[in-house]
Scaffold this motif. Structure first.
Motif, PDB file in Angstrom:
ATOM      1  N   ASN A  77       0.859  -1.185   0.000  1.00 27.06           N
ATOM      2  CA  ASN A  77       0.000   0.000   0.000  1.00 27.06           C
ATOM      3  C   ASN A  77       0.896   1.236   0.000  1.00 27.06           C
ATOM      4  N   TRP A  78       0.891   1.961  -1.103  1.00 27.78           N
ATOM      5  CA  TRP A  78       1.792   3.108  -1.272  1.00 27.78           C
ATOM      6  C   TRP A  78       0.980   4.336  -1.643  1.00 27.78           C
ATOM      7  N   ALA A 166      -6.499   2.078   7.537  1.00 17.66           N
ATOM      8  CA  ALA A 166      -5.489   1.209   8.154  1.00 17.66           C
ATOM      9  C   ALA A 166      -4.078   1.713   7.912  1.00 17.66           C
ATOM     10  N   GLY A 167      -3.918   2.650   6.998  1.00 19.22           N
ATOM     11  CA  GLY A 167      -2.611   3.257   6.765  1.00 19.22           C
ATOM     12  C   GLY A 167      -1.849   2.626   5.618  1.00 19.22           C
ATOM     13  N   PHE A 168      -0.706   3.259   5.322  1.00 16.48           N
ATOM     14  CA  PHE A 168       0.109   2.868   4.180  1.00 16.48           C
ATOM     15  C   PHE A 168       1.465   2.336   4.638  1.00 16.48           C
ATOM     16  N   CYS A 194       2.755  11.464   8.292  1.00 15.91           N
ATOM     17  CA  CYS A 194       3.095  10.505   9.350  1.00 15.91           C
ATOM     18  C   CYS A 194       1.837   9.834   9.905  1.00 15.91           C
ATOM     19  N   ASP A 195       0.768  10.610  10.046  1.00 17.17           N
ATOM     20  CA  ASP A 195      -0.483  10.078  10.586  1.00 17.17           C
ATOM     21  C   ASP A 195      -1.091   9.016   9.684  1.00 17.17           C
ATOM     22  N   ALA A 196      -0.707   9.001   8.420  1.00 14.57           N
ATOM     23  CA  ALA A 196      -1.269   8.048   7.461  1.00 14.57           C
ATOM     24  C   ALA A 196      -0.462   6.762   7.360  1.00 14.57           C
ATOM     25  N   LEU A 197       0.623   6.648   8.131  1.00 10.44           N
ATOM     26  CA  LEU A 197       1.459   5.453   8.059  1.00 10.44           C
ATOM     27  C   LEU A 197       0.823   4.284   8.819  1.00 10.44           C
ATOM     28  N   ALA A 198       0.949   3.093   8.248  1.00  4.63           N
ATOM     29  CA  ALA A 198       0.595   1.878   8.958  1.00  4.63           C
ATOM     30  C   ALA A 198       1.693   1.564   9.969  1.00  4.63           C
ATOM     31  N   ALA A 262      14.534   9.767   4.488  1.00  7.75           N
ATOM     32  CA  ALA A 262      13.679   8.590   4.711  1.00  7.75           C
ATOM     33  C   ALA A 262      13.635   8.329   6.207  1.00  7.75           C
ATOM     34  N   PHE A 263      12.435   8.043   6.709  1.00 10.13           N
ATOM     35  CA  PHE A 263      12.232   7.785   8.128  1.00 10.13           C
ATOM     36  C   PHE A 263      11.326   6.574   8.295  1.00 10.13           C
ATOM     37  N   GLY A 264      11.518   5.854   9.397  1.00  7.35           N
ATOM     38  CA  GLY A 264      10.740   4.650   9.636  1.00  7.35           C
ATOM     39  C   GLY A 264       9.986   4.727  10.945  1.00  7.35           C
ATOM     40  N   SER A 265       8.849   4.031  10.962  1.00  8.49           N
ATOM     41  CA  SER A 265       8.038   3.921  12.166  1.00  8.49           C
ATOM     42  C   SER A 265       8.293   2.573  12.814  1.00  8.49           C
ATOM     43  N   SER A 266       8.457   2.589  14.123  1.00  8.01           N
ATOM     44  CA  SER A 266       8.703   1.326  14.837  1.00  8.01           C
ATOM     45  C   SER A 266       7.408   0.648  15.261  1.00  8.01           C
ATOM     46  N   GLY A 267       6.278   1.324  14.969  1.00  6.80           N
ATOM     47  CA  GLY A 267       4.979   0.787  15.404  1.00  6.80           C
ATOM     48  C   GLY A 267       4.687  -0.542  14.801  1.00  6.80           C
TER      49      GLY A 267
END
Length: 267
Positions: A77-78, A166-168, A194-198, A262-267
């Motif tokens: 999902n992009w 559900a996010g991207f 950021c709020d749209a990230l899965a 580029a940044f990553g979410s640990s969630g």
């Protein structure tokens, strides 16, 4: 082709920006008669002029594509924010495997993108970038066959895409956030993405810093942009830095540098 009325330097209709609708719509909901012929010509000219001929080194494109190759992954999902006419080009680095949401405030830009995606055209810069990243034209054709949707919306304000709550896995913003009026508006756009990230999703993009000449021509001063601003926004959103660099652009009258991140979410 005939030249449009306006010069397609930045791929942004600044003078028309204030008159554009901000609510989310699907491109397919907009009748062809509602599209501006002048705007269509502008974006086709922009595509032909900047994303058609040979790859020009030293403009930051190689760094952006290598960043996407390293950190974009193969998202199912992009969402590509400020897509303009270029989502298919950045897909060379991203390597998507599922659905692609191309998002832009201007419906004519997405109309040109959709027509190009449906064609069999492979411009020289696409072929050169494929070779640079160790890919082939078959990879582009595979992306063309994926599930695409086109979303007319304001990518610089808080946003949602119906059915995508559900996010991207990946959200990209290549050349989008740098159109924000100032650093505060940049933070708003960054946080919305950021709020749209899965969970475990990634945010990647690039911001071109305008030259004094371009600022004088068009009036938009985005020299507030910096690697530290992008990093600060990411920290505020709880993201981990994967790559942040400033690339100096030489011998270009319109841009002095590009921030690649580029940044990553640990969630």
């Amino acid at each position: 082709m005939s030249r449009p009325v306006t010069d397609a330097i930045g791929g942004w209709l600044r003078e028309a920006d204030g008159d554009l609708r901000r609510d989310h719509r699907l491109l397919e909901q907009i009748a062809p008669s509602e599209l501006s012929a002048t705007h269509l010509a502008y974006f086709e000219d922009y595509r032909q002029r900047y994303f058609n001929d040979r790859l020009i080194p030293g403009q930051g494109v190689e760094e952006i594509q290598s960043m996407l190759l390293q950190h974009g992954g193969s998202p199912r999902n992009w969402a590509d924010l400020g897509a303009g006419v270029t989502t298919l080009y950045w897909s060379i680095g991203v390597s998507p495997t599922g659905s692609i949401c191309a998002c832009d405030l201007v419906p004519e830009a997405l109309h040109v993108l959709a027509g190009f995606k449906e064609s069999a055209e492979l411009p020289p810069c696409y072929g050169e970038t494929l070779g640079l990243l160790g890919k082939t034209p078959a990879d582009i054709e595979a992306v063309r066959r994926l599930s695409w949707s086109y979303h007319v919306m304001d990518c610089l304000a808080p946003w949602t895409i119906p059915g995508r709550e559900a996010g991207f896995d990946l959200v990209t913003a290549v050349g989008c956030f740098g159109l924000a009026a100032d650093a505060g508006a940049y933070r708003v756009a960054f946080q919305a993405a950021c709020d749209a990230l899965a969970p475990a999703g990634r945010l990647a993009g690039a911001d071109w810093i305008r030259s004094a000449r371009f600022i004088d021509m068009e009036g938009h001063d985005n020299r507030y942009l910096s690697a530290s601003l992008a990093s600060h926004c990411a920290r505020e959103a709880g993201l981990t830095p994967l790559r942040v660099q400033e690339v100096t652009i030489s011998d270009d009258p319109y841009y002095d540098a590009v921030i690649v991140w580029a940044f990553g979410s640990s969630g």
